[in-house]
Design an enzyme around this catalytic site. Sequence first.
Site, mmCIF file in Angstrom:
data_model
loop_
_atom_site.group_PDB
_atom_site.id
_atom_site.type_symbol
_atom_site.label_atom_id
_atom_site.label_comp_id
_atom_site.label_asym_id
_atom_site.label_seq_id
_atom_site.Cartn_x
_atom_site.Cartn_y
_atom_site.Cartn_z
ATOM 1 N N SER A 103 34.951 93.129 -89.317
ATOM 2 C CA SER A 103 36.056 92.180 -89.403
ATOM 3 C C SER A 103 37.221 92.894 -90.064
ATOM 4 C CB SER A 103 35.615 90.974 -90.245
ATOM 5 O OG SER A 103 36.711 90.175 -90.649
ATOM 6 N N TYR A 144 31.564 87.189 -97.762
ATOM 7 C CA TYR A 144 31.827 87.648 -96.396
ATOM 8 C C TYR A 144 32.430 89.050 -96.406
ATOM 9 C CZ TYR A 144 33.638 87.325 -91.568
ATOM 10 O OH TYR A 144 33.919 87.533 -90.235
#
Length: 278
Positions: free
Chosen positions: A155, A168
């Site tokens: 990401s 995350y």
Amino acid sequence: MGKLEGKVAFITGAARGQGRSHAVRLAQEGADVIAVDHLQDMATVGDPQATQADLDETVRMVEALDRRIIASRADVRDTAAMRAAVDDGVAQLGRLDIVLANAGIASFAPVEELTDEMWDEMIGVNLTGVFKTVRAAVPHIRAAGRGGAIVLTSSTAGIKGLANLAHYVAAKHGVVGMMKTLANELAPDMIRVNSVHPTSVDTDMIHNPETYGLFRPDKPKTEVTREEAAESFRTMNALPVEWVEPVDISNAILFLVSDDARYITGVQLPVDAGSVGK
């Protein structure tokens, strides 16, 4: 003839979103697919997860391209389930060339409000699950002696920090470390390993009240509209777009796993509308 004619790809999180897009895009280029998804809601994730009907639709779409697909339910955190899925897929399809460790979840909280359960589930799926995916698959690729390609989905949060996402961000940065290590470890077998780093992608992972609520804390999260969220997403990117489409990530992955990228390994490829550099 497609770029992946005769090859087989193992894809996690394949029931919908990016995973489905990857399965279809690689099938368009001639690949057969081994597909898995958890198909169960997660205790710490606010939005509904993929269903059997979603996975069935992925199967339908791949088969409509006249490609074979072996699809099953499996949790990427479960070593036995992952090995069984890969072993069965290879037994039926005859080989394994490509691995896309795509499965992932998202949840949100400032660090002092992150619970042990949120942290453990996030790391379990988004980092440990990537490890268990690769570990189950590598013996099949290595044994064949033909080389192969692995792409780990990270990401923009694997490149920079994002508020309310410490767990995350930690997982996605961990994926990068794993990718760099695997690229070196597997290079003697001509197995290439890279990571992709999407910005927000037009999938269910961002289009839900939990995510929308981050951008409008002044309103009940169930009342935040898609248009209001879109404006907030747009501010994250340098290019004037709210999000990218799943196929944009799939096209980047197709490049990385094809012979067009035969000497590319150990790289982080952002598909981010310029958000990392903003």
